[in-house]
Design a protein around this motif. Structure first.
Motif, mmCIF file in Angstrom:
data_model
loop_
_atom_site.group_PDB
_atom_site.id
_atom_site.type_symbol
_atom_site.label_atom_id
_atom_site.label_comp_id
_atom_site.label_asym_id
_atom_site.label_seq_id
_atom_site.Cartn_x
_atom_site.Cartn_y
_atom_site.Cartn_z
ATOM 1 N N UNK A 1 0.830 -1.203 0.000
ATOM 2 C CA UNK A 1 0.000 0.000 0.000
ATOM 3 C C UNK A 1 0.871 1.263 0.000
ATOM 4 N N UNK A 2 1.898 1.261 0.838
ATOM 5 C CA UNK A 2 2.775 2.429 0.916
ATOM 6 C C UNK A 2 3.593 2.571 -0.358
ATOM 7 N N UNK A 3 4.034 1.441 -0.920
ATOM 8 C CA UNK A 3 4.775 1.488 -2.192
ATOM 9 C C UNK A 3 3.890 2.051 -3.305
ATOM 10 N N UNK A 4 2.620 1.615 -3.353
ATOM 11 C CA UNK A 4 1.687 2.113 -4.370
ATOM 12 C C UNK A 4 1.400 3.599 -4.169
ATOM 13 N N UNK A 5 1.315 4.022 -2.910
ATOM 14 C CA UNK A 5 1.075 5.445 -2.634
ATOM 15 C C UNK A 5 2.237 6.289 -3.160
ATOM 16 N N UNK A 6 3.460 5.836 -2.922
ATOM 17 C CA UNK A 6 4.639 6.581 -3.381
ATOM 18 C C UNK A 6 4.726 6.602 -4.909
ATOM 19 N N UNK A 7 4.435 5.463 -5.532
ATOM 20 C CA UNK A 7 4.616 5.356 -6.978
ATOM 21 C C UNK A 7 3.489 6.014 -7.761
ATOM 22 N N UNK A 8 2.253 5.871 -7.299
ATOM 23 C CA UNK A 8 1.088 6.300 -8.079
ATOM 24 C C UNK A 8 0.494 7.627 -7.630
ATOM 25 N N UNK A 9 0.715 7.995 -6.352
ATOM 26 C CA UNK A 9 0.165 9.226 -5.781
ATOM 27 C C UNK A 9 -1.334 9.370 -6.068
ATOM 28 N N UNK A 10 -2.136 8.379 -5.661
ATOM 29 C CA UNK A 10 -3.577 8.456 -5.923
ATOM 30 C C UNK A 10 -4.237 9.545 -5.088
ATOM 31 N N UNK B 1 2.931 10.909 4.568
ATOM 32 C CA UNK B 1 3.552 11.055 3.249
ATOM 33 C C UNK B 1 2.769 11.993 2.331
ATOM 34 N N UNK B 2 1.436 11.860 2.321
ATOM 35 C CA UNK B 2 0.578 12.640 1.413
ATOM 36 C C UNK B 2 -0.673 13.060 2.163
ATOM 37 N N UNK B 3 -0.572 14.086 3.018
ATOM 38 C CA UNK B 3 -1.699 14.440 3.887
ATOM 39 C C UNK B 3 -2.938 14.939 3.143
ATOM 40 N N UNK B 4 -2.789 15.309 1.847
ATOM 41 C CA UNK B 4 -3.968 15.775 1.108
ATOM 42 C C UNK B 4 -4.744 14.616 0.470
ATOM 43 N N UNK B 5 -4.265 13.361 0.638
ATOM 44 C CA UNK B 5 -4.970 12.193 0.104
ATOM 45 C C UNK B 5 -6.286 11.995 0.858
ATOM 46 N N UNK B 6 -7.343 11.682 0.102
ATOM 47 C CA UNK B 6 -8.645 11.416 0.719
ATOM 48 C C UNK B 6 -8.738 9.914 0.991
ATOM 49 N N UNK B 7 -8.697 9.533 2.271
ATOM 50 C CA UNK B 7 -8.724 8.123 2.667
ATOM 51 C C UNK B 7 -10.110 7.787 3.207
ATOM 52 N N UNK B 8 -10.704 6.738 2.648
ATOM 53 C CA UNK B 8 -12.017 6.267 3.080
ATOM 54 C C UNK B 8 -11.804 4.897 3.711
#
Length: 454
Positions: free
Chosen positions: A39-48, A77-84
């Motif tokens: 999950x963290x690797x995908x967040x870094x690579x894709x920046x969803x 890492x990406x505080x503006x990400x919308x996490x549900x």
């Protein structure tokens, strides 16, 4: 070519639910992760922009420790990400804790796909609005920056930028007319970035820099075996810019036979590669530029009139740097800061004689000449300040008024001097008044009288 789909990261360890969720979001590019590391690797690579997160992940599928660890990592890492986050029956407390730790929303299992889809799309819309607000705020914060990256304080250039912003979201062809070094490619990119094609490719090609016998292949591409050396099928620049913008610099250098083929593309919006027999539909917007007198070339039958009118649906004339009083000083400071950081950190400004030389120089090579001279000066400077000698500029000559009316000549001179002073003091009224040797109320009166921007 359609705009790229927004990315959605689904963090879920249940393979069946992974597949169900993936196929429920055809309008998203879905990325799947089944544990914390992936999950963290995908967040870094894709920046969803949006993530759905099951709090129960291995090695603690019945608890929430791994899920909260992933949530905390995303917020760091990406505080503006919308996490549900997903919560099971009776786990509302965990969902509320997740909200406190930065999650955007939660949903309950078993999953209602339609309800979750509404939450996901609402989160995406909010994220896009936040990004747009940040972009607008950042532009508004710098009064000398227009059209995203163009730096100016001159009304003449602000007018150019506003014209480009108005036509950007249409599909009209734009022709930029201006001398070499005035920033035509920067403005062409401004057209692209301000349009709804911004997610497509921006492809630039200098038609004067490519030999005539290669230019057709560069623009239209070729099939394998079309000519000696064509060892593979190659897409041309027009095709590569499908869904985006193609910038044709020095369009006046396109030879007449190729002008016919370009005209056909603009009329039919299809191309044929060299050696090909298939018509390929292409949705490419054309922005072109030249420093040549195309109308004169038309009269001499060196440029097709019908092509000119196809390319010049909107014509934007770019003023030279000499026609933008104050901008030379403004841009020189920006260039100095950039080059000093890269090449000579000891340099932190211009000496007064350097600023005077910059103001007085006519800049026949426009912004490109200014950039090159400042770069050289930063390298050559011995102390903290760049002086006139470092810039290698001769003393500028006084401009002689072209009119004999003293009042008009004085007003023209006043406008120029005030705008230079405003630029040198970066718009600070007190510093400008001091520089000009007048009071602040007098300066305000002159600014209002001459309708000058501050």
């Amino acid at each position: 070519m359609a705009d790229k789909k927004p990315k959605l990261l689904i963090v879920e360890d249940d393979a069946g639910l992974q597949a169900q969720l993936k196929w429920a979001y055809e309008d998203f590019e879905v990325v799947i992760a089944g544990d914390r590391d992936s999950a963290i690797a995908a967040l870094r690579a894709e920046e969803p922009p949006v993530v759905t997160l099951d709090l129960g992940l291995p090695p603690d599928p019945d608890g929430t420790s791994e899920g909260f660890a992933v949530l905390d990592a995303i917020m760091a890492l990406k505080p503006d990400t919308k996490v549900i986050v997903a919560s099971g029956h009776g786990a509302r407390e965990s969902a509320l804790t997740a909200i406190d730790r930065g999650a955007y929303d939660f949903y309950q299992k078993p999953v209602d796909i339609d309800q979750l889809g509404l939450i996901v799309r609402r989160a995406l819309n909010l994220r896009m609005m936040e990004e747009e607000n940040r972009r607008l705020a950042s532009r508004a914060g710098d009064s000398n920056t227009v059209l995203g990256g163009l730096i100016t304080s001159a009304p003449e250039m602000v007018k150019v930028a506003r014209t480009i912003e108005r036509v950007a979201n249409t599909n009209v062809s734009v022709m930029l007319l201006g001398a070499s070094g005035t920033g035509k490619e920067l403005l062409a990119r401004g057209v692209h970035d301000a349009s709804d094609r911004r997610n497509g490719n921006f492809i630039a090609i200098n038609c004067a820099a490519i030999p005539e016998n290669l230019l057709e292949s560069e623009l239209f591409g070729h099939e394998k075996g079309a000519f000696t050396g064509a060892v593979k099928t190659t897409e041309g620049k027009i095709e590569l810019a499908d869904g985006g913008t193609l910038f044709l610099d020095e369009v006046g250098d396109i030879p007449l036979p190729l002008q016919v083929k370009l005209l056909r593309f603009l009329q039919e919006r299809t191309i044929e590669r060299i050696g090909g027999r298939k018509s390929i539909p292409v949705d490419t917007r054309i922005v072109c530029a030249t420093h040549q007198d195309l109308e004169g070339m038309i009269a001499e039958q060196r440029f097709r009139e019908d092509l000119f009118y196809r390319l010049a649906e909107v014509v934007v004339k770019i003023p030279s740097l000499a026609e933008r009083p104050g901008d030379a000083t403004l841009l020189a400071k920006v260039f100095l800061k950039r080059f000093a950081n890269e090449m000579n950190p000891a340099v932190n400004g211009f000496a007064p004689d350097a600023l005077a030389a910059i103001d007085a120089w006519a800049w026949p090579g426009n912004v490109r000449e200014l950039e090159n001279r400042v770069k050289r000066a930063v390298i050559m400077a011995d102390g903290k300040l760049v002086n006139a000698g470092d810039l290698d500029l001769d003393d500028g000559e006084e401009e002689h008024p072209q009119v004999l009316n003293l009042k008009s000549a004085r007003e023209k001179s006043d406008r120029k001097v005030i705008r230079h002073a405003l630029a040198r003091s970066e718009g600070n009224i007190s510093s400008t008044a001091k520089l000009l040797g007048i009071s602040r109320p007098t300066l305000y009166d002159l600014i209002k009288q001459y309708d000058l921007q501050t």
